[in-house]
Write a protein that holds these residues in place. Structure first.
Motif, PDB file in Angstrom:
ATOM      1  N   GLY A   1       0.825  -1.203   0.000  1.00 43.41           N
ATOM      2  CA  GLY A   1       0.000   0.000   0.000  1.00 43.41           C
ATOM      3  C   GLY A   1       0.857   1.250   0.000  1.00 43.41           C
ATOM      4  O   GLY A   1       2.065   1.204  -0.201  1.00 43.41           O
ATOM      5  N   ARG A   2       0.206   2.376   0.231  1.00 43.74           N
ATOM      6  CA  ARG A   2       0.882   3.679   0.217  1.00 43.74           C
ATOM      7  C   ARG A   2       1.117   4.124   1.656  1.00 43.74           C
ATOM      8  O   ARG A   2       0.227   4.039   2.497  1.00 43.74           O
ATOM      9  N   TRP A   3       2.320   4.629   1.930  1.00 42.61           N
ATOM     10  CA  TRP A   3       2.735   5.014   3.279  1.00 42.61           C
ATOM     11  C   TRP A   3       3.424   6.369   3.253  1.00 42.61           C
ATOM     12  O   TRP A   3       4.099   6.715   2.291  1.00 42.61           O
ATOM     13  N   ALA A   4       3.292   7.115   4.354  1.00 38.83           N
ATOM     14  CA  ALA A   4       4.030   8.362   4.550  1.00 38.83           C
ATOM     15  C   ALA A   4       5.135   8.063   5.566  1.00 38.83           C
ATOM     16  O   ALA A   4       4.868   7.507   6.630  1.00 38.83           O
ATOM     17  N   LEU A   5       6.354   8.413   5.231  1.00 38.72           N
ATOM     18  CA  LEU A   5       7.502   8.182   6.115  1.00 38.72           C
ATOM     19  C   LEU A   5       7.789   9.446   6.908  1.00 38.72           C
ATOM     20  O   LEU A   5       7.856  10.542   6.348  1.00 38.72           O
ATOM     21  N   THR A   6       7.927   9.300   8.223  1.00 40.14           N
ATOM     22  CA  THR A   6       8.257  10.443   9.071  1.00 40.14           C
ATOM     23  C   THR A   6       9.448  10.112   9.951  1.00 40.14           C
ATOM     24  O   THR A   6       9.630   8.977  10.380  1.00 40.14           O
ATOM     25  N   MET A   7      10.253  11.112  10.182  1.00 39.61           N
ATOM     26  CA  MET A   7      11.383  11.015  11.106  1.00 39.61           C
ATOM     27  C   MET A   7      10.889  11.523  12.449  1.00 39.61           C
ATOM     28  O   MET A   7      10.360  12.628  12.523  1.00 39.61           O
ATOM     29  N   PRO A   8      11.006  10.709  13.492  1.00 38.36           N
ATOM     30  CA  PRO A   8      10.539  11.181  14.800  1.00 38.36           C
ATOM     31  C   PRO A   8      11.292  12.436  15.238  1.00 38.36           C
ATOM     32  O   PRO A   8      12.483  12.576  14.981  1.00 38.36           O
ATOM     33  N   GLY A   9      10.572  13.336  15.886  1.00 38.14           N
ATOM     34  CA  GLY A   9      11.196  14.519  16.462  1.00 38.14           C
ATOM     35  C   GLY A   9      11.683  14.210  17.866  1.00 38.14           C
ATOM     36  O   GLY A   9      11.695  13.063  18.308  1.00 38.14           O
ATOM     37  N   LEU A  10      12.074  15.224  18.563  1.00 44.84           N
ATOM     38  CA  LEU A  10      12.518  15.087  19.946  1.00 44.84           C
ATOM     39  C   LEU A  10      11.684  16.023  20.809  1.00 44.84           C
ATOM     40  O   LEU A  10      12.140  17.096  21.212  1.00 44.84           O
ATOM     41  N   PRO A  11      10.423  15.624  21.116  1.00 48.13           N
ATOM     42  CA  PRO A  11       9.538  16.517  21.872  1.00 48.13           C
ATOM     43  C   PRO A  11      10.110  16.916  23.221  1.00 48.13           C
ATOM     44  O   PRO A  11       9.876  18.023  23.695  1.00 48.13           O
TER      45      PRO A  11
ATOM     46  N   THR B   1       0.578   1.294  10.969  1.00 49.26           N
ATOM     47  CA  THR B   1       1.809   1.902  11.474  1.00 49.26           C
ATOM     48  C   THR B   1       2.924   0.865  11.445  1.00 49.26           C
ATOM     49  O   THR B   1       2.725  -0.281  11.837  1.00 49.26           O
ATOM     50  N   ALA B   2       4.089   1.291  10.982  1.00 45.46           N
ATOM     51  CA  ALA B   2       5.252   0.399  10.947  1.00 45.46           C
ATOM     52  C   ALA B   2       6.495   1.208  11.285  1.00 45.46           C
ATOM     53  O   ALA B   2       6.516   2.432  11.155  1.00 45.46           O
ATOM     54  N   GLU B   3       7.522   0.503  11.739  1.00 44.02           N
ATOM     55  CA  GLU B   3       8.801   1.144  12.015  1.00 44.02           C
ATOM     56  C   GLU B   3       9.831   0.589  11.039  1.00 44.02           C
ATOM     57  O   GLU B   3       9.890  -0.614  10.805  1.00 44.02           O
ATOM     58  N   VAL B   4      10.602   1.477  10.466  1.00 41.57           N
ATOM     59  CA  VAL B   4      11.705   1.084   9.592  1.00 41.57           C
ATOM     60  C   VAL B   4      12.934   1.832  10.085  1.00 41.57           C
ATOM     61  O   VAL B   4      12.855   2.987  10.485  1.00 41.57           O
ATOM     62  N   ARG B   5      14.055   1.163  10.103  1.00 36.91           N
ATOM     63  CA  ARG B   5      15.297   1.810  10.520  1.00 36.91           C
ATOM     64  C   ARG B   5      16.086   2.201   9.286  1.00 36.91           C
ATOM     65  O   ARG B   5      16.165   1.428   8.328  1.00 36.91           O
TER      66      ARG B   5
ATOM     67  N   MET C   1      12.468   5.260  11.967  1.00 35.72           N
ATOM     68  CA  MET C   1      11.521   6.139  11.291  1.00 35.72           C
ATOM     69  C   MET C   1      10.166   5.442  11.299  1.00 35.72           C
ATOM     70  O   MET C   1      10.096   4.218  11.411  1.00 35.72           O
ATOM     71  N   ILE C   2       9.119   6.197  11.167  1.00 32.21           N
ATOM     72  CA  ILE C   2       7.766   5.661  11.241  1.00 32.21           C
ATOM     73  C   ILE C   2       7.083   5.754   9.875  1.00 32.21           C
ATOM     74  O   ILE C   2       7.130   6.789   9.215  1.00 32.21           O
ATOM     75  N   LEU C   3       6.462   4.653   9.475  1.00 31.32           N
ATOM     76  CA  LEU C   3       5.612   4.612   8.291  1.00 31.32           C
ATOM     77  C   LEU C   3       4.158   4.630   8.764  1.00 31.32           C
ATOM     78  O   LEU C   3       3.790   3.855   9.648  1.00 31.32           O
ATOM     79  N   ARG C   4       3.364   5.543   8.190  1.00 35.53           N
ATOM     80  CA  ARG C   4       1.933   5.586   8.497  1.00 35.53           C
ATOM     81  C   ARG C   4       1.172   5.406   7.191  1.00 35.53           C
ATOM     82  O   ARG C   4       1.444   6.086   6.204  1.00 35.53           O
TER      83      ARG C   4
END
Length: 118
Positions: free
Chosen positions: A25-35, A93-97, A105-108
């Motif tokens: 499927g289609r996913w958006a990749l995001t780099m986690p921030g540091l809240p 939701t998935a995690e990819v390194r 990084m997080i895939l949504r």
């Protein structure tokens, strides 16, 4: 006419769908921030699409093979490119390194308004 069109498009749709691969499927990749450091919740790195025998990363299509074992999916390019190790957190939701730095990084999953992308 519409029925004929549906019959002609059905094989193309089936060729890209693999029910045993939850990453498809289609996913958006995001780099986690540091809240904790006031650096937000993350930032978008682009859209990825995983199909039966290929993936599209930032507009570049590459043939791949997948190995699925439980919640882990290995994405292996059939040519040049790094192997991706993905861990499914839930259906959307998935995690990819990062294959070079190991940064998580997080895939949504991205869905269109009608819920058709998966």
């Amino acid at each position: 006419m519409a029925a004929v069109l549906l019959v002609l498009l059905l094989p193309a749709a089936c060729a890209t769908y693999d029910p045993g691969n939850p990453l498809q499927g289609r996913w958006a990749l995001t780099m986690p921030g540091l809240p904790a450091l006031g650096m937000g919740t993350g930032f978008a790195l682009g859209t990825y699409e995983f199909r039966r025998g290929s993936m599209d990363l930032l507009g570049v299509e590459q043939e791949v093979e997948y190995a699925v074992a439980g919640d882990r999916i290995t994405v292996m390019p059939l040519g040049f490119g790094p192997t991706l190790e993905v861990r499914m957190i839930d259906a959307d939701t998935a995690e990819v390194r990062d294959p070079f730095t190991g940064t998580p990084m997080i895939l949504r999953r991205v869905r269109d308004r009608g819920g058709l992308f998966r």
